[in-house]
Every structure is written in structure tokens, then in C-alpha cells.
Design an enzyme around this catalytic site. Structure first.
Site, mmCIF file in Angstrom:
data_model
loop_
_atom_site.group_PDB
_atom_site.id
_atom_site.type_symbol
_atom_site.label_atom_id
_atom_site.label_comp_id
_atom_site.label_asym_id
_atom_site.label_seq_id
_atom_site.Cartn_x
_atom_site.Cartn_y
_atom_site.Cartn_z
ATOM 1 N N ASP A 1 -80.402 -129.318 -57.653
ATOM 2 C CA ASP A 1 -80.140 -128.103 -57.325
ATOM 3 C C ASP A 1 -80.902 -126.861 -57.505
ATOM 4 O OD1 ASP A 1 -77.536 -129.031 -56.771
ATOM 5 O OD2 ASP A 1 -76.527 -127.253 -56.226
ATOM 6 N N LYS B 1 -78.368 -125.279 -49.046
ATOM 7 C CA LYS B 1 -77.602 -124.170 -50.129
ATOM 8 C C LYS B 1 -77.700 -122.935 -49.978
ATOM 9 C CE LYS B 1 -76.076 -123.922 -54.621
ATOM 10 N NZ LYS B 1 -75.776 -124.791 -56.143
ATOM 11 N N LYS C 1 -74.398 -126.182 -48.777
ATOM 12 C CA LYS C 1 -73.120 -125.669 -49.741
ATOM 13 C C LYS C 1 -73.469 -124.109 -49.165
ATOM 14 C CE LYS C 1 -73.689 -126.022 -54.342
ATOM 15 N NZ LYS C 1 -74.047 -126.858 -55.876
#
Lengths: 314, 496, 304
Positions: A151, A214, A250
Site C-alpha cells: 500500500d 485506496k 479499497k
């Protein structure tokens, strides 16, 4: 704006256009977006659909701990929870455990041979305010330690001052550094200011090779919201429409209740269809959410509302 | 995103890694017994329920075709009695201090809110609209209208410029349509009562239940007897009301065709008239529109209440550069609409209100095909009973086709292209109607330029089918005259 | 001391040796004769005064007038409010400048006393001024910003209805026509008026005022003719959005209203008499202006 589409009508698209479609440049109307997102909260999920939805939500959870106080023991505990979210209940494992790079090895060891992936934030998280070289080495280190998913944060520094190509180049560099690991690109939507910019950042991230886009780090005041999720899902939908490549979404930060999670699932379902109801296309970055998902699941099964202590938290 | 390219090639697949093939929401049906519908209904005249002398007729559930109740058929004598009751009640009601009228109208709003679920279920059963809409739109807006106009009742002297003294018109005949039975009753009653008028209300014959139920609320709220009277039955009852010499004012919402006969019928008489009639709303999508929201707006514009809305955005004008893309997006979006049991909380599209309406819609689908337009209908499982129509799009439409000019009043959208804003304006205004229009663009100045040029009473920019008690609503041209809602909605009920 | 020509002592009413004035129609800013070639004779109030000829407009003249008014509508409706006000103000100036002529016409054809004719003209000019000032205030007084429950900016503004049929009474000559024309034009409507009988010469003189006041071509079109003959055609013409009619004849009301239904026309009726009505304050009524406006409500989201 519809340059790509127009060119499709006239001549076969060049390779570059196929891979790097220009941002459609369309605005996002905040009021309409928020209203559509809110309207899906009243979707009613009953009985077996609700149980199934709760199981799906669990399967999409990236069980996360991103604290300075994290220790290997804490991470091992989290990993065990990831494999069996509630002792004695036939629940699926979560999608991944998400930790800082220093704890990747612990997680990898604990989750070896399991279906639960190891994710690591690794890009000068959460601010991204480190030299690119260091952020890239952060990424490489996490991959080398065995992380399946990385991430990374985009540079808001570059984005907000208008250097969009730098943002894109960096994401591409992260993608390269991540190698075979899945790249989740955090836009930190709470710092971007408008949905127009969120859409643009999302598009850039998709184009630069993100596997997931995300919402947030969970470290700023504004985290995921239903409208943000809808906005990003619509970009994922449009990007797939343009390029054929599916990008996941996400949502992270502040999602604590099963009701919220199911609201997000409704948005996902109605935007991308049932085919996207998988952890390959959607994730929740959360920690305490899992408790409520388990509690509500048990309530569905037993017909009784659960006390907080019925599900042991980690 | 295949597993092979990721680090977890070594891992066993996650048990829920594969998506489900479909994910239908389980039925989530509102309990129909909440509506507690009596087997028969009478006429509400002068504060009491009166048995009709001409018998009763059935009212049906459009989703099943089953009889819900039997409604009283009012005769001319009943209408006469109702008008006389309204006349008798007028002086006391008009002279009541505004604050007293306000208090009672506030109570109406409150009680409606308290009984909102009952009204929502009742409305859905009788009308066929999705419970989602009756619950989230019809009933709350009806209550909001009473709230809004309650507040005007003691402030009427501020409504007219120039210090003119506010005086009620007198006895009002109000004829309302079937598409928003309770909401239309609220739109009519709230301003009329706030201004001190008395009323004879005539609901549509196929949707009388919520208006009759509203009577209970009015009574509970302390609206005196005779102030509101309800006569039920088919068009002939409305005609008897229009003909009645005792009216000071007539307000009608319905088709342009009937509106014209009413206007003609009142020609020789000193009866003030307001008409809220049909429409063929132009919904204009520019290339620079926020497209995802625009697609939602199109859906809201034409499929809200199954398109049985006078202000529906039934003519879609899309700038040519994005015409194909909008069609594509629209088709995918429509495939996700859920058609079915109106009582199910997840239903997006309910039943067509009545057999005649269903036949009318069907005939227009045939007309459109015969005219050479291309019909696309969203895949939908049509229930075996009741009247239904899936979301329907006509492309290859030319402005002269009947489906592009005439009001269909159903979930049928005629899609046309345009090249320039001037062309869009010209095409949008090329209509006998002038009720509503929509504009989608990200450019503010373009919105104002278009909004100025559109000959329509309501212009929605980057939204569609929004309603609010504070917002005036009504048409230009053959869509009628007079406004409902807002300050302007008082004027039809005050002498000017 | 200058010596007076004895002829100047006589009023124009008694003059038969002046230059003959021809009254034509006022269509699209031009002054054509009736396409039919027909005329009506307007007899003077006193035997000693000269009669006049006015055109007897035909159905086709009406058609042409409505067409001109329809063409002029978008431009006039979109004109800046202040400009519309200034043009009406200019008309008032020009009326005053032609004071002698207007007073003369009232005396000659209506038999008005000079002082009454003077007062009527003053009143007419005042009415015009009153309306001129409304042009750029209507939106503020008749419009509103509406506090809806949600993130939308919502406002309502008055807009003109379209082409309005104006049917003034026959007497007095100028005042009622002006009192009906001004509230129609001020909001941006265009108009076709029919002045019958003895009101014809004043109407066409007012048309000359309009033609020299920068009123755009076709905004107002003045017909003269036989009211009985043309009323059915006014009533049935679908080019009109509204009727503004002064009459004491219930049959006229009935006919107009019945036919108005065919096109859902807006309507306002006024009494034709007594003349004192036209001389009263009642002719300055904002509701008259409002009758020929439509309220447009626009919604716009408030967001980022």
C-alpha cells in the site's frame, strides 16, 4: 474529453492510448454523487443475503494495525484473528493483514501457507514526504520481506501543486518496485479537497498501473466516505470500460460497523455488479470493523443481538 | 490481477475469492396490513362519512389487480351537498385568526409524520409506486407542505406586495391526479386552508384511499367540519364539481386535454382557475456534463414513479459527441434497476398505475416502433399479475415523431441528439408544453444561459425531479398556469 | 406684438384645411395599409370637426401582426430590464411631446373637454412612467429565493408569457390602451392590440410614438378595425399566449375564455367603463403585470 472514444470511432487506437487513456476530464457533481451514495444505504439486506454479505465483507477485510506501538506479538495475534475471525464460528478468513514494513516478516511467518495475504504500507507512509529514492527502497524492502501487497501513498505534495505527471511517474515507479506484489495506491482523498480531484487522482493511479486504488491512510481527519467510494468505483468502472483492465478499490479509515460495510457493498454491487463482490476487487482497511461483522453474523445465525464481549476482540 | 503475477502464488486461494454469480437482495417486504384498509369507503361531507346514493366501485392494487376496497360513487347531489357544506364552513374558517389555522395545519403535518409508515404502505398499495418512493418522497413531502403553509397562515399580509389585504377566494374545488395521490392532496389543501378557503376535493377514481385517510388526520388536527369535503368517483364527479355554481375557485392537476375542457367550461363564470397540466420535459446533456451523475439524473428524470410524472424528463437531448457513450451507460445502469413488488424496499420500479394507463404506454411503444424509432428495453422479470412496463429507451428518434412530442406518462424515454446549445434550446422549446426541463453541464455560465432560454416553469440544473414545499412548481404554455409551492403557491388562493 | 393668424385661434377640431393625416396599421414596426384595402370612417364628435379614415384590419392583418409579435418576442423578452424601462420612459417623453395632438384627438373623436383630455393625457403619461420603473424591479418583487431542504440553490423569477392580445375599450382613446399596453410590454411580452371605432386615431398616433421611441420592431403591433369582426379571430389565434381584454359584454368574455381553453391562454379581463375606472389609481396595478408573467423556478446544486 472524449478524445479516446472519438478516436476509437475513427481509427484503431494507438498502443499508447490503449494503455494510457487520457483522463476523461469530466467533472463530478458532489450533490448528485453524495445523494446516489446515500440512497444505496436504504438497500435492504435480509436473512441469507445479509449473512452472505457479512461473510463477503469479512473476506474483503484488510485487518490493519499501523501504530508505532505495534510489536511482533501484537501482529501474530492479529494474524491468528485474520485466519479465524471468531473462535468457533465458521467464518472465512480475512483478505490480508496490513502492517508496517518492519513487521512484514512476522506476518509472513505467521500466515505462511494460508490464504491470507500480507500487506504492507511502504512509501514513506502516511505523508509520502520522503525522497522518492527512500520511498522506493521502502517498497522494495517490504516486497523482499515477503509482502504480497504493497500500500503506497501518492505524493500529495506533487498532486496539490499540480505536478500530475510526477504523481503518475512515481506510481509507475512504485509499481515497478513492487514487482509481483499487488500495488494499492492510496490517494488520501481527505487531503485532495474535491471529488473532481479525487477522480483525477484515481484515474492517474489506474493509468500508472495500480491494482487497487485506496481512499485513505486512516491518519487524517477525513477518511473513506460512501461518496468517495462511489466516486472511485465509478472511475474504476470507467477505466475498465476504456482499457479492459479491472482495478480494485479499497476503502479505509473510520469504517467500524457492519451497517457501514454493507452500505459500501451496496455501492460496490450497484456500481460494478455482482462480479465485483470479491476481495480481488474490493477491500476494507479496518481493525475494529471485524468485531461488528462477526457480531452481526452471529446475530443473523442465532436471531439474538450479541453483547460486545460475545466476540473477543484482539 | 491474476494470482500468478502476485506473491501469493504460493498461497491457497481464498475461499471467497470467486465472486457470486448474482447477488439478489432477499425479499424485504413491507407489511401490507399496516395500511389497514377498510372494505368500503364513504364520502366525507360536512364532517361526516356519508353513504353514497349511487353505490360503490372497486379500487385495485395495480401490482396484483386485486380489489383493495370499494369507493363511494358520488352523484351530483353529493357534490352539491359538499359544496354547500364548504360554503357554510367558509366564514368561520376564513375569520379564524391565522395563528389558529396555522396551529391546526402544523398538527396535520405532525400527525402525517407520525403515521408516515401507514400512509406509505397505503399509497404503495393503491398507486403501485415503490415503497421506497412513497416512504422517502410522497409522504415526507406531503407533511412538509403542510408545515410550510401552516407557517404562512398568520403571515399572509406579507405575501402580497403593495399592502394589499389578503382575502381567501372562498370555496375551492380541487381535482387531483392519481400519480401522487397524497402529495397532490397536500399541494392543494395546504395553501388553500392556510389562506382561509374551504375545499371540495376530488381525488382520482383509481387512487382515492390516501385522500380519504387524510381526512382522519385533518379531523384529528382539528380542521372544522365542512372545511374539507372529499367526493370520490370518476371524471363525471369532477365535471359535476366544475359545473357547480357555488365555486369561487377551481384548481386542477391532470392532463392537458381535461384541463382545456375545464377552462372552456368555466368560460362564462367568475371562477378563478389554476391548471397544472401535462408536460414533455426536455432533459439536455452536454458533453461537459458530470456524466455519472447525469446518468443518475436521467434515470431519476424518467423512471421516478414509473415515469408517470407530469414533469418527467421524457425527451432526452444528448450532445452528439457523447450520444453513444450515454446510451451505453444508460443501458448498463438500467439493467440494475429492480422492477417488481412495490412493497419490497429494494424495488426501484413499481407497477403501472392502471390498465388504461398501461394500454396507453403500450400503444406508444407500438407507435414509436412504427415511426421508425429503435426500442430497447431493460431486461426485467415481469410479474405474472398486475400492470408493468420495463424501462424503455427509444433511439433514432426525430423531433417530429409522436413519441417525442406527446406525453406518454410512462417509463419511456425518447433520445435525440443535438450539436450546439442553440440547437438544444430550439428543440427543447419546440413543444406545446412548458412544464419542466433539465440541463447537465459543468459550466455555470452555460447553465444560466440555458435556464434563461428554456420556456419551462421548472428548470433543474445538474439534478432532476426535485421537489420542495418552498419551491414554486407549474408550467408555461399548455402545461397550465398558476404555481403550487412557495410564496407563489399562495396566490391562487388569495383574491388579487 | 405679433399678429396672430386668425386660423390659429381655431382649434384643430374645426380645421378642415390642414394637411390630411392618414392612419395606417402598425405592423412589425412599419405602417402599412390593411392588406384588404378596407377602411372605416371615424366620425368626429362634433359636426364641425373633420372625420378620419382608419384601416379596417382583416384576419390576415391580424395573422401578420401576431407573426411580427412572435418574431419580436425572444429579443424583447431577453432585452435588459433597464432597457425596456428606458424605452417605456422614452414613450412617455414622446407622448408628452405630442401633447397637442393627443388632446386634439380626444376632443375631436371622443368629444372630450380640453381640460379632461389634458388630465387624461397626464394620467396616461404617469401610468406609463409608473410601469417604466417596474421593468428592473419586477424580478425582485415578483421573484424569490426559495429555501429548499437540501443542497440546492433555488430561485424563482418572472418571465413574460409571450404574445398578448390587447383589446382596449373604445373610450377614452389613449389612456386605456396605454394602461393595458404598458403592463404587458414591461415584463417582456409582445403585443397585438385592436383599437376599434373612435379609438383608432389615438392608437395609431401612439404607434408613431412607439416608432420613435426605440421600441424594437414588432414588439407592439396596432390594429384598427371592427371589434365584432376580429374578436373571434383574436380568440382562436393560437399564436397568442394570453388575452388582456376590457369589455362590458359578457358574451365577449365568454367567447374569449372558451376559445382560450384551446391553447390554455392566460387571461385578464377589465371593465370597459366607466371612464372613471381608467382615470383612477386602479390602472396602476402590479397584478396586471403579474398576469402576463410566468414564474420560472431553477434548481442548482450547491457543492464542490
Amino acid at each position: 474529453m472524449s478524445a479516446t472514444r472519438a478516436s476509437k470511432n475513427v481509427a484503431p487506437p494507438s498502443l499508447e492510448e490503449e494503455v494510457f487513456p487520457p483522463f476523461p476530464g469530466r467533472g463530478v457533481d458532489q450533490v448528485g454523487l453524495e445523494e446516489r451514495a446515500a440512497s444505496l444505504r436504504t438497500r435492504s439486506w435480509k436473512r441469507e443475503t445479509k449473512t452472505a454479505a457479512l461473510e463477503r465483507a469479512i473476506s474483503m477485510t484488510d485487518l490493519t494495525t499501523l501504530e508505532g506501538a505495534d510489536t511482533p506479538e501484537r501482529v501474530r495475534r492479529l494474524c491468528r484473528r485474520a485466519l479465524g475471525p471468531a473462535p468457533g464460528l465458521p467464518l472465512p478468513p480475512v483478505a490480508a493483514v496490513c502492517v508496517y514494513p518492519a513487521l512484514v516478516e512476522t506476518a509472513v511467518a505467521t500466515l505462511q501457507g494460508s490464504p491470507v495475504a500480507v500487506a504492507s504500507v511502504a512509501s514513506g507512509f502516511p505523508s509520502g514526504q520522503l525522497p522518492l529514492r527512500i520511498r522506493l527502497s521502502d517498497t522494495r524492502a517490504a516486497v523482499e520481506a515477503g509482502a504480497d501487497e504493497i500500500d503506497v501513498v501518492i505524493s500529495r505534495n506533487a498532486f496539490l501543486r499540480g505536478d500530475l505527471s510526477r504523481v503518475e511517474d512515481e506510481v509507475a515507479a512504485f509499481k515497478e518496485a513492487a514487482g509481483g506484489a499487488q500495488l494499492k495506491v492510496i490517494l488520501e482523498t481527505g487531503e485532495l479537497g474535491t471529488f473532481d480531484r479525487i477522480a483525477r487522482a484515481a484515474w492517474i493511479a489506474c493509468r500508472a498501473g495500480a491494482d487497487f486504488i485506496k481512499t485513505s491512510t486512516g491518519k487524517v481527519r477525513i477518511n473513506a466516505t460512501p461518496a468517495t467510494a462511489l466516486c472511485m468505483l465509478e472511475i474504476a468502472r470507467d477505466f475498465e470500460r476504456e482499457t479492459g483492465r479491472a482495478v480494485g478499490v479499497k476503502v479505509a479509515g473510520g469504517i467500524r460497523t457492519a451497517r457501514d460495510a454493507i452500505h459500501y457493498l451496496a455501492i460496490l454491487h450497484e456500481t460494478l455488479g455482482p462480479g465485483a463482490l470479491t476481495n480481488r476487487r474490493f477491500r476494507f482497511g479496518a481493525s475494529s470493523l471485524l468485531d461488528d461483522l462477526c457480531r452481526q453474523w452471529r446475530k443473523q445465525k442465532t436471531g439474538r443481538y450479541q453483547a460486545p464481549e460475545d466476540i473477543p476482540s484482539d | 490481477m491474476t494470482d500468478s503475477k502476485t506473491g501469493y502464488a504460493s498461497r491457497p486461494p481464498h475461499p471467497l475469492a470467486e465472486p457470486p454469480e448474482s447477488f439478489p437482495y432477499a425479499p424485504s417486504r413491507e407489511d401490507p396490513t399496516l395500511a389497514a384498509i377498510a372494505k368500503t369507503h364513504d364520502l366525507w361531507i360536512d364532517g361526516e362519512w356519508r353513504k353514497p346514493r349511487r353505490g360503490r366501485f372497486p379500487t385495485l392494487n395495480p401490482a396484483t389487480g386485486e380489489e383493495l376496497s370499494r369507493i363511494a360513487l358520488a352523484g351530483p347531489a353529493d357534490v352539491d351537498r359538499a359544496v354547500r357544506a364548504a360554503r357554510r364552513a367558509l366564514p368561520a374558517w376564513a375569520d379564524l385568526p391565522g395563528v389558529e389555522r396555522a396551529r391546526r395545519l402544523f398538527a396535520v403535518a405532525r400527525i402525517l409524520q407520525e403515521r408516515s409508515r401507514e400512509f406509505a404502505v397505503l399509497e404503495t398499495l393503491d398507486n403501485g409506486k415503490p415503497i421506497r418512493e412513497s416512504r422517502d418522497v410522497d409522504v415526507p413531502l406531503a407533511a412538509a407542505h403542510f408545515f410550510y403553509y401552516a407557517g404562512w397562515a398568520d403571515k399572509l399580509e406579507y405575501a402580497l406586495p403593495g399592502g394589499r389585504k389578503p382575502e381567501p377566494r372562498g370555496v375551492c374545488g380541487q381535482i387531483i391526479p392519481w400519480n401522487f395521490p397524497l402529495l397532490m392532496a397536500a399541494w392543494k389543501l395546504a395553501p388553500a386552508l392556510a389562506c382561509g378557503n374551504t375545499v371540495v376535493l376530488k381525488p382520482a377514481e383509481t387512487s382515492s384511499l390516501s385522500a380519504l385517510r387524510l381526512v382522519e388526520v385533518l379531523e384529528q388536527a382539528g380542521i372544522p367540519k365542512g372545511v374539507v369535503n372529499v367526493v370520490t368517483g370518476p371524471g363525471e364527479v369532477g365535471a359535476a364539481l366544475v359545473r357547480h355554481e357555488g365555486l369561487d375557485k377551481l384548481a386542477f392537476t391532470g392532463s392537458t386535454e381535461v384541463g382545456k375542457t375545464i377552462q372552456a367550461a368555466l368560460a362564462g363564470r367568475p371562477v378563478s382557475l389554476t391548471l397544472e397540466l401535462g408536460g414533455k420535459g426536455a432533459h439536455i446533456i452536454f458533453e461537459d456534463a458530470p456524466l455519472s451523475q447525469a446518468v443518475e439524473g436521467i434515470v431519476q428524470g424518467i423512471f421516478f414513479n414509473q415515469g408517470q410524472v407530469c414533469c418527467a424528463g421524457s425527451r432526452l437531448f444528448v450532445q452528439e459527441g457523447i450520444l453513444d457513450e450515454v446510451m451505453d451507460r444508460l443501458r448498463s445502469r438500467l439493467a440494475t434497476l429492480r422492477l417488481g413488488d412495490p412493497l419490497d424496499k429494494n424495488t426501484d420500479l413499481g407497477a403501472i398505475h392502471s390498465l388504461p394507463q398501461w394500454e396507453k404506454i403500450r400503444s406508444y411503444l407500438e407507435i414509436g416502433k412504427e415511426e421508425g424509432a429503435e426500442l430497447w428495453q431493460a431486461p426485467a422479470e415481469i410479474p405474472s399479475r398486475g400492470w408493468w412496463c420495463p424501462p424503455s429507451l427509444f433511439s433514432n428518434v426525430t423531433p417530429s415523431m409522436r413519441i417525442a412530442r406527446e406525453e406518454i406518462f410512462g417509463p419511456v424515454l425518447a433520445i435525440l441528439g443535438f450539436r450546439t446549445p442553440e440547437e438544444a434550446l430550439a428543440k427543447a422549446n419546440d413543444s406545446l408544453y412548458g412544464l419542466s426541463a433539465g440541463i447537465w453541464t459543468d459550466k455555470g455560465s452555460k447553465i444560466f444561459e440555458m435556464a434563461r432560454g428554456l420556456r419551462a416553469g421548472v428548470v433543474w440544473a445538474n439534478c432532476y425531479n426535485r421537489f420542495d414545499p418552498a419551491s414554486p412548481f407549474g408550467g408555461y404554455k399548455e402545461s397550465g398556469f398558476g404555481r403550487e409551492g412557495g410564496l407563489h403557491g399562495l396566490l391562487p388562493y388569495l383574491r388579487t | 406684438m405679433e399678429t396672430k393668424d386668425p386660423r390659429e385661434e381655431r382649434t384643430m377640431t374645426e380645421r378642415r384645411d390642414g394637411v390630411h393625416k392618414t392612419y395606417k396599421l402598425f405592423l412589425g414596426g412599419a405602417f402599412p395599409r390593411s392588406e384588404s384595402g378596407r377602411h372605416l370612417t371615424v366620425t368626429p364628435a362634433s359636426k364641425t370637426a373633420a372625420s378620419a379614415q382608419v384601416c379596417r384590419a382583416s384576419r390576415k392583418d391580424l395573422r401578420n401582426a401576431v407573426e411580427a409579435a412572435g418574431k419580436a418576442f425572444p429579443g424583447w423578452a431577453a432585452a435588459k430590464a433597464m432597457l425596456r424601462g428606458q424605452i417605456l420612459y422614452r414613450m412617455a417623453e414622446m407622448c408628452d411631446a405630442r401633447r397637442a395632438e393627443f388632446v386634439e384627438l380626444e376632443r375631436r373623436f371622443q368629444g372630450a373637454r380640453k381640460d379632461q383630455a389634458e388630465r387624461d393625457l397626464d394620467h396616461a403619461i404617469q401610468v406609463l412612467l409608473w410601469h417604466a420603473g417596474w421593468a428592473d424591479k419586477l424580478a425582485q418583487v415578483l421573484g424569490s429565493v426559495n429555501p429548499v431542504s437540501g443542497p440546492w440553490f433555488n430561485f424563482s423569477i418572472p418571465e413574460p408569457s409571450g404574445v398578448v392580445a390587447i383589446l382596449p375599450p373604445e373610450r377614452p382613446g389613449l389612456l386605456p390602451l396605454l394602461a393595458m399596453l404598458a403592463p404587458v410590454l414591461v415584463s417582456g411580452n409582445t403585443a397585438v392590440s385592436l383599437s376599434s371605432g373612435r379609438a383608432g386615431p389615438s392608437a395609431l398616433t401612439l404607434a408613431e410614438v412607439a416608432a420613435t421611441s426605440d421600441l424594437p420592431l414588432g414588439v407592439w403591433n396596432a390594429l384598427t378595425g371592427d371589434r365584432k369582426e376580429l374578436l373571434p379571430h383574436f380568440a382562436t389565434h393560437r399564436g397568442f399566449a394570453a388575452n388582456f381584454c376590457a369589455t362590458d359584454d359578457p358574451e365577449e368574455v365568454r367567447e374569449l375564455r372558451t376559445e382560450a381553453a384551446d391553447h390554455v391562454k392566460r387571461e385578464r379581463f377589465l371593465p370597459a367603463s366607466p371612464a372613471s375606472f381608467w382615470r383612477s389609481r386602479k390602472v396602476r396595478d402590479l397584478e396586471w403585470i403579474r398576469s402576463f408573467t410566468e414564474i420560472k423556478t431553477a434548481w442548482h446544486p450547491i457543492g464542490l
